[in-house]
Design an enzyme around this catalytic site. Structure first.
Site: not given
Ligand code: URA
Length: 248
Positions: A118-120, A199, A202
C-alpha cells in the site's frame, strides 16, 4: 543466476527459506545459525543457506528436529498512514517496523512477507504471511481476488463520473479491468478492483477527474479489516481458505 533463483525456477525450495517459513529461528538469526553449523540436513552439517530441500527433508537446528511441511500462517495489519512498504534508505518507518513489535515471541520466529503493498499515505488492510505461495495467490493478476477501497475525493463527485470505471477505464499501462464503483456518500467512492497495479486506485480515479485525497483498503477477498489502526491479528486457517480462497 543466483542459487536461490535457480532453486525457485526448478520449483524447488532452499534451506534458509524453508526454515524461515517453518518458524525455526528468528529471521535475523537464521543465516548466521546455518553458517555456524547449527543446522543439519539428513544428519550432515550444512552451511549453505541455498542448499536444496523438500518438505520431506529431515532437518535439525541445534539437534532439534524441524518439520519443513508447509503450514500457511497469515496476519492482518491495519496499516497506519505515513508507513512505507520497505525500509531501505527511507527514513520513515516501514510496515515491518510497525508489525514486528506487535508480534509475540512465537510469531516473531517466522519470516513474514508483506502480501502486496500500500502507498505510504494509504491506510487499511495489509496481509502478511510466512508462505510465499499465498503472496503469489493474492497478488497474481491471474487470481482476480477482489480488493475493496474507500477513497475520499471531491464532494462534487457524481455517479456519472464513475461509469468509465465500471466500463474499464484506459490507464497509461493499458485498460483497467471493469471495477465496481459507487458513491457511498458525498465525496466518498467505494471501488472494488480485481487486479492490483501500481497506484491503481489513484490512477483510475485521476483518469475520471477525481484526484484521491485519502485512501483506505477495507477488504481483500472475503476478509474485512476488523482491527484498529496500528493493530494486528492472526487469521484462522478457515479464513485463509474461505475468505482468501487459498489452500485445501
Ligand atoms: N491503489 C493506490 O493507488 N494506492 C494504494 O495504496 C493501493 C491501491
Amino acid at each position: 543466476m543466483s542459487a536461490a533463483r535457480e532453486a525457485n525456477r526448478a520449483g524447488g525450495d532452499w534451506l534458509s527459506r524453508a526454515l524461515g517459513r517453518a518458524g525455526a529461528l528468528p529471521p535475523e538469526e537464521l543465516e548466521a545459525a546455518i553458517a555456524a553449523g547449527r543446522v543439519r540436513v539428513e544428519g550432515k552439517v550444512v552451511t549453505k543457506p541455498f542448499a536444496p530441500v523438500t518438505e520431506a527433508t529431515r532437518v535439525t537446528v541445534d539437534g532439534v528436529p524441524v518439520s519443513l511441511a508447509r503450514v500457511t500462517r497469515a496476519l492482518m495489519l491495519h496499516k497506519p498512514q505515513g508507513v512505507v512498504a520497505e525500509g531501505g534508505r527511507d527514513a520513515r518507518p516501514s510496515v515491518m517496523d510497525v508489525l514486528l513489535p506487535l508480534l509475540d515471541a512465537g510469531q516473531r520466529r517466522f519470516g513474514w512477507h508483506a502480501v502486496g503493498r500500500l502507498d505510504v499515505d494509504t491506510t487499511g488492510l495489509l496481509l502478511f504471511t510466512n508462505d510465499e505461495r499465498l503472496v503469489e495467490h493474492v497478488t497474481s493478476p491471474k487470481t482476480h481476488l477482489a480488493k475493496r477501497y474507500v477513497a475520499k475525493v471531491s464532494e462534487k463527485a457524481t455517479d456519472a463520473q464513475l461509469q468509465p470505471l465500471r466500463d474499464g477505464v484506459m490507464l497509461d499501462d493499458g485498460p483497467a479491468r471493469p471495477a465496481e464503483a459507487r458513491l457511498r456518500g458525498p465525496g466518498m467512492v467505494e471501488l472494488t478492483l480485481t487486479e492490483g497495479r501500481n497506484h491503481q486506485v489513484k490512477r483510475m480515479l485521476g483518469a475520471v477527474g477525481l484526484p484521491v485525497l485519502q485512501l483506505h483498503r477495507e477488504a481483500v477477498g472475503g476478509l474485512v479489516l476488523d482491527v484498529g489502526a496500528g493493530a494486528v491479528r492472526e487469521l484462522s486457517d478457515a479464513e485463509v481458505r474461505q475468505a482468501l480462497g487459498f489452500g485445501g
